[in-house]
Design a protein around this motif. Structure first.
Motif, mmCIF file in Angstrom:
data_model
loop_
_atom_site.group_PDB
_atom_site.id
_atom_site.type_symbol
_atom_site.label_atom_id
_atom_site.label_comp_id
_atom_site.label_asym_id
_atom_site.label_seq_id
_atom_site.Cartn_x
_atom_site.Cartn_y
_atom_site.Cartn_z
ATOM 1 N N ASP A 184 9.980 -3.896 -0.030
ATOM 2 C CA ASP A 184 10.425 -4.104 1.344
ATOM 3 C C ASP A 184 9.611 -5.209 2.044
ATOM 4 O OD1 ASP A 184 12.279 -2.822 3.289
ATOM 5 O OD2 ASP A 184 10.402 -2.688 4.437
ATOM 6 N N TRP A 209 13.533 0.792 -1.654
ATOM 7 C CA TRP A 209 12.929 -0.269 -0.831
ATOM 8 C C TRP A 209 11.416 -0.133 -0.729
ATOM 9 C CZ3 TRP A 209 16.491 -1.051 4.088
ATOM 10 C CH2 TRP A 209 17.778 -1.416 3.644
ATOM 11 N N ASN A 210 10.942 1.109 -0.628
ATOM 12 C CA ASN A 210 9.508 1.290 -0.417
ATOM 13 C C ASN A 210 8.707 1.498 -1.696
ATOM 14 O OD1 ASN A 210 8.987 0.908 2.375
ATOM 15 N ND2 ASN A 210 10.251 2.725 2.751
#
Lengths: 264, 266
Positions: free
Chosen positions: B105, B140-141
């Motif tokens: 991200d 995403w993380n």
């Protein structure tokens, strides 16, 4: 031939990796197990002759070869089998050799007919015996080690050759060479081949029988014709696959569908 | 003029000046490579290992200098003061592009910020980019090392799209992928080309896939272009014997005689 019935294979005390693996190899046929990365293909072929480390893996079931359950053999009975009858060509061929021994050791211990070895070496576009026998395994490329490994397997005149991802790391011309030689091998005597791969293009071209490994379960072996004529029905929950048997046939159908879209 | 790139007689000679190779002659890797690429097109470069494909890619991306010839790019004027290169490469080993210990991200947000210089619409832009490469929100993380090979490749692609290059070079993107992922990638590249208008060069030994992706194809053999033309023409009427060999090898139709002749030629 080889009759496999592995009920369960697990990392000792933990989850099962493979279960209900049932198949019988037919003579004069090339059998391919297709599976995605991490599906357990290498574990499967290693389990067949007890190559998995017994400290970490436990296997229940049987593998019959020439009337004996080879999983129950002790190591002294197993060695001659692995030396003469069932040969492997591993994906990481360089490291399947002892790095401190030259190829001379392997040529001498596995097959003694120098002329036969020379003709196999030249078939696979490799240097001759006199030159290769001086080299250590770490001195050749991965692709060369893979070819040498197949030469050694063939020179032992086994009944079964088992190959792990034969097309990885070699270009299509050399794969083509593998294909021609393996087809010749299975046309002789009672020979048969088992190979595992994710290369569906190679699988289509070389195999007589194809099965699919997914989520630790193996589908039945389909004839090549049957499989690639598989109707391209769009995949939806409504399709009842279970009645044609194979676990993971959805994934197989999806894979073949994608393959056809890429290659046709 | 619509040509994004014009290569004229590009040659590359690897000088053997290393500590251990003083007595070896210099080696010609690329010889007189000439071609043009129009903006918005997809060009395929095919050839076997050792033919010089990746060297050519690196020259086009400005990673290594060429020995002789002329390479002209017609970048739109906004690139003149940009800190980012208008050419980006997606390498074969994606693990090496992404910092394995950074959160994906953040990497993408940073890339968008570097490109646009403002923090206003980052979230919106980021969602659009992740969406276009099918990179799901629950990843995403994650950090680079927590992703599978295919996921890393899509993250790397997102990072590239974030800076909106003019030209994207794909180096063997399909190798080591199963048929499902290959098809997904194929569609993804077509989409990047049509949605973002990014010109693509795809390098591969897999001529079948190039046929599906590319407008034009160049066949390289021993450092030289032996054939070029539209994908359709190359596949329906290949002219050079090497092109024919490559196509037959891929469909495993070569006899031992064909193979032996080819190897002796090498």
């Amino acid at each position: 031939m080889l009759k496999v019935d592995i009920k369960e294979l697990s990392i000792t005390g933990k989850r099962a990796l493979l279960s209900g693996i049932n198949f019988e190899m037919k003579q004069n046929r090339i059998h391919t197990v297709l599976g995605l990365n991490g599906s357990g293909k290498t574990t499967l072929i290693k389990s067949l002759t007890g190559l998995l480390n017994a400290h970490f893996y436990s296997v229940t079931g049987s593998v019959f070869f020439e009337g004996r359950d080879i999983l129950s053999l002790d190591i002294n009975e197993m060695y001659p089998l692995r030396r003469d009858k069932i040969k492997y060509v591993f994906q990481d061929a360089v490291n399947s050799f002892n790095q401190l021994k030259t190829f001379e050791y392997y040529f001498n211990s596995l097959a003694k007919d120098k002329e036969e070895i020379n003709s196999l070496l030249s078939y696979f576009i490799l240097p001759q015996y006199s030159e290769l026998s001086r080299l250590y395994p770490y001195e050749v490329s991965g692709g060369m080690a893979q070819r040498i490994s197949l030469v050694l397997a063939l020179a032992a005149h086994p009944e079964i050759i088992i190959l792990d991802e034969p097309t990885s790391g070699i270009d299509s011309a050399i794969s083509n060479l593998f294909l021609l030689k393996l087809k010749e091998f299975v046309s002789q005597g009672k020979n048969s081949v088992l190979l595992v791969t994710h290369d569906i293009n190679f699988a289509e071209k070389i195999s007589d029988e194809i099965a699919f490994l997914s989520d630790g379960r193996l589908s039945k072996f389909y004839s090549k014709k049957e499989l690639f004529a598989y109707p391209d029905v769009p995949l939806s929950e409504g399709n009842n696959d279970k009645q044609d048997g194979p676990e993971g046939s959805d994934s197989l159908r999806k894979l073949i569908h994608s393959y056809k879209q890429i290659s046709l | 003029m619509n040509e994004l790139l014009i290569a004229e007689n590009i040659s590359y000679i690897a000088a053997n000046q290393g500590l251990f190779s003083r007595n070896e002659p210099d080696k010609e890797i690329l010889n007189n490579i000439s071609f043009q690429l129009e903006k918005g097109r997809i060009l395929g470069i095919a050839g076997e290992s050792g033919s010089g494909k990746t060297t050519l890619a690196k020259i086009l991306a400005g990673i290594i200098p060429y020995s002789s010839g002329k390479l002209t790019f017609n970048w739109p004027p906004e690139w003149q003061k940009s800190k980012i290169s208008p050419v980006q490469i997606l390498f074969q080993n994606n693990g090496e592009i992404l910092n394995p210990f950074r959160v994906i991200d953040e990497i993408i947000e940073e890339a968008i910020y570097i490109k646009t210089g403002e923090k206003k619409n980052i979230r919106e832009e980021k969602e659009k980019i992740f969406d276009s490469v099918n990179f799901p929100e629950h990843l995403w993380n994650r950090k680079g090392f927590e992703l599978s090979g295919g996921e890393q490749q899509r993250a790397a692609l997102a990072r590239i799209i974030a800076v909106k290059p003019e030209l994207l070079i794909l180096d063997e993107p399909f190798s080591a992928q199963d048929a499902d992922s290959q098809l997904n990638l194929l569609n993804l590249f077509k989409e990047i080309n049509s949605v973002y208008g990014i010109t693509l060069i795809c390098i591969s030994h897999n001529v079948n896939i190039l046929k599906k992706l590319c407008d034009e194809i160049i066949i390289i053999y021993k450092g030289e272009i032996v054939e070029k033309g539209t994908a359709e023409k190359i596949f329906s009427q290949p002219e050079h014997p090497y092109t024919k060999f490559l196509m037959k090898a891929e469909s495993y139709e070569l006899s031992y005689k064909d193979l032996k002749a080819e190897f002796e030629n090498l």
